[in-house]
Design a protein around this motif. Structure first.
Motif, PDB file in Angstrom:
ATOM      1  N   GLY A  40       0.809  -1.222   0.000  1.00  0.00           N
ATOM      2  CA  GLY A  40       0.000   0.000   0.000  1.00  0.00           C
ATOM      3  C   GLY A  40       0.837   1.265   0.000  1.00  0.00           C
ATOM      4  O   GLY A  40       0.354   2.330  -0.378  1.00  0.00           O
ATOM      5  N   ALA A  41       2.087   1.164   0.416  1.00  0.00           N
ATOM      6  CA  ALA A  41       2.982   2.323   0.452  1.00  0.00           C
ATOM      7  C   ALA A  41       4.385   1.888   0.038  1.00  0.00           C
ATOM      8  O   ALA A  41       5.328   1.924   0.838  1.00  0.00           O
ATOM      9  N   PRO A  42       4.572   1.483  -1.231  1.00  0.00           N
ATOM     10  CA  PRO A  42       5.863   0.922  -1.636  1.00  0.00           C
ATOM     11  C   PRO A  42       7.014   1.928  -1.619  1.00  0.00           C
ATOM     12  O   PRO A  42       8.148   1.547  -1.352  1.00  0.00           O
ATOM     13  N   VAL A  43       6.743   3.200  -1.881  1.00  0.00           N
ATOM     14  CA  VAL A  43       7.821   4.191  -1.867  1.00  0.00           C
ATOM     15  C   VAL A  43       8.348   4.364  -0.445  1.00  0.00           C
ATOM     16  O   VAL A  43       9.567   4.400  -0.219  1.00  0.00           O
ATOM     17  N   VAL A  44       7.438   4.432   0.523  1.00  0.00           N
ATOM     18  CA  VAL A  44       7.846   4.556   1.921  1.00  0.00           C
ATOM     19  C   VAL A  44       8.670   3.328   2.334  1.00  0.00           C
ATOM     20  O   VAL A  44       9.712   3.453   2.993  1.00  0.00           O
ATOM     21  N   ALA A  45       8.204   2.151   1.936  1.00  0.00           N
ATOM     22  CA  ALA A  45       8.935   0.923   2.262  1.00  0.00           C
ATOM     23  C   ALA A  45      10.301   0.905   1.582  1.00  0.00           C
ATOM     24  O   ALA A  45      11.290   0.486   2.193  1.00  0.00           O
ATOM     25  N   SER A  46      10.370   1.363   0.342  1.00  0.00           N
ATOM     26  CA  SER A  46      11.647   1.410  -0.370  1.00  0.00           C
ATOM     27  C   SER A  46      12.643   2.310   0.348  1.00  0.00           C
ATOM     28  O   SER A  46      13.815   1.958   0.514  1.00  0.00           O
ATOM     29  N   ILE A  47      12.177   3.466   0.773  1.00  0.00           N
ATOM     30  CA  ILE A  47      13.064   4.408   1.466  1.00  0.00           C
ATOM     31  C   ILE A  47      13.470   3.837   2.826  1.00  0.00           C
ATOM     32  O   ILE A  47      14.625   3.988   3.250  1.00  0.00           O
ATOM     33  N   ALA A  48      12.556   3.149   3.501  1.00  0.00           N
ATOM     34  CA  ALA A  48      12.900   2.523   4.784  1.00  0.00           C
ATOM     35  C   ALA A  48      13.960   1.447   4.591  1.00  0.00           C
ATOM     36  O   ALA A  48      14.917   1.353   5.381  1.00  0.00           O
ATOM     37  N   VAL A  49      13.825   0.626   3.554  1.00  0.00           N
ATOM     38  CA  VAL A  49      14.824  -0.403   3.271  1.00  0.00           C
ATOM     39  C   VAL A  49      16.170   0.259   2.958  1.00  0.00           C
ATOM     40  O   VAL A  49      17.224  -0.204   3.406  1.00  0.00           O
ATOM     41  N   THR A  50      16.142   1.362   2.224  1.00  0.00           N
ATOM     42  CA  THR A  50      17.372   2.087   1.913  1.00  0.00           C
ATOM     43  C   THR A  50      18.025   2.625   3.182  1.00  0.00           C
ATOM     44  O   THR A  50      19.249   2.534   3.346  1.00  0.00           O
ATOM     45  N   ALA A  51      17.220   3.167   4.083  1.00  0.00           N
ATOM     46  CA  ALA A  51      17.758   3.704   5.339  1.00  0.00           C
ATOM     47  C   ALA A  51      18.386   2.582   6.178  1.00  0.00           C
ATOM     48  O   ALA A  51      19.493   2.739   6.711  1.00  0.00           O
ATOM     49  N   VAL A  52      17.704   1.456   6.281  1.00  0.00           N
ATOM     50  CA  VAL A  52      18.249   0.324   7.044  1.00  0.00           C
ATOM     51  C   VAL A  52      19.532  -0.185   6.383  1.00  0.00           C
ATOM     52  O   VAL A  52      20.515  -0.484   7.064  1.00  0.00           O
ATOM     53  N   THR A  53      19.543  -0.252   5.069  1.00  0.00           N
ATOM     54  CA  THR A  53      20.748  -0.659   4.352  1.00  0.00           C
ATOM     55  C   THR A  53      21.886   0.314   4.636  1.00  0.00           C
ATOM     56  O   THR A  53      23.030  -0.105   4.862  1.00  0.00           O
ATOM     57  N   GLY A  54      21.587   1.607   4.640  1.00  0.00           N
ATOM     58  CA  GLY A  54      22.602   2.607   4.950  1.00  0.00           C
ATOM     59  C   GLY A  54      23.170   2.426   6.348  1.00  0.00           C
ATOM     60  O   GLY A  54      24.393   2.503   6.543  1.00  0.00           O
ATOM     61  N   ILE A  55      22.313   2.175   7.306  1.00  0.00           N
ATOM     62  CA  ILE A  55      22.774   1.955   8.685  1.00  0.00           C
ATOM     63  C   ILE A  55      23.663   0.718   8.762  1.00  0.00           C
ATOM     64  O   ILE A  55      24.723   0.736   9.389  1.00  0.00           O
ATOM     65  N   LEU A  56      23.236  -0.361   8.111  1.00  0.00           N
ATOM     66  CA  LEU A  56      24.037  -1.591   8.118  1.00  0.00           C
ATOM     67  C   LEU A  56      25.390  -1.382   7.427  1.00  0.00           C
ATOM     68  O   LEU A  56      26.407  -1.919   7.875  1.00  0.00           O
TER      69      LEU A  56
END
Length: 176
Positions: A23-39
């Motif tokens: 329902g909110a793929p852009v928000v999820a994409s950015i969240a995955v990017t943020a988590v990837t950045g932290i990792l």
């Protein structure tokens, strides 16, 4: 609570998250990017620290440089999440091409076996999917912002269904 009930609840939760993500793929994409950045930041930090503990000047330099690159990538993903999401989407496209090509090559080596057609079809579908991503990205680069979220949502749905099926299987085994 029995194991099958726990798996059933976990499967239902995964399905709910999958629907929410789709329902909110852009928000999820950015969240995955943020988590990837932290990792990437965390692993880069460990890599730099570990580089000082490695023997040999060449190994030490290579390890520290790799750590700095990971730190840079992590910082880049966090400070520019939209561009990071686009980069991750292109990485997914590349991985689909490489994985699909590898499965086609493996399939050709399996000719005559029962695994030939499933492996060949799987490889071709990955390559076709990569082509679809490429064509859509060429038309509208912003479309890539949806890609990671959509793929993540679909994976959550598949994971949910898989957990539910395992739960029902375990329930049947427990009743036997």
């Amino acid at each position: 609570m029995s194991d099958w009930v726990k798996l059933l609840l976990l499967g239902l939760l995964s399905l709910m998250f999958g629907v929410f993500i789709l329902g909110a793929p852009v928000v999820a994409s950015i969240a995955v990017t943020a988590v990837t950045g932290i990792l990437l930041l965390v692993s880069g930090g460990f890599q730099v620290v570990g580089g000082f503990m490695v023997d040999g000047l060449g190994n030490k330099a290579l390890s520290i440089i790799l750590g700095i690159v990971l730190l840079f990538l992590g910082w880049s993903f966090i400070s520019n999440p939209l561009q990071g999401t686009m980069s991750l989407s292109m990485l997914v496209l590349i991985l689909f091409v490489i994985g699909g090509s590898a499965r086609v090559i493996y399939a050709l080596q399996m000719r005559g076996s029962q695994f030939f057609w499933p492996m060949l079809i799987s490889g071709i579908l990955s390559i076709v999917l990569a082509g679809m991503i490429w064509l859509n990205a060429a038309e509208d680069p912003a479309w890539l912002l949806n890609l990671i979220g959509v793929l993540f949502g679909i994976e959550m749905l598949f994971n949910g269904f898989g957990l539910i099926f395992v739960a029902f299987f375990l329930r049947r085994v427990d009743q036997s």
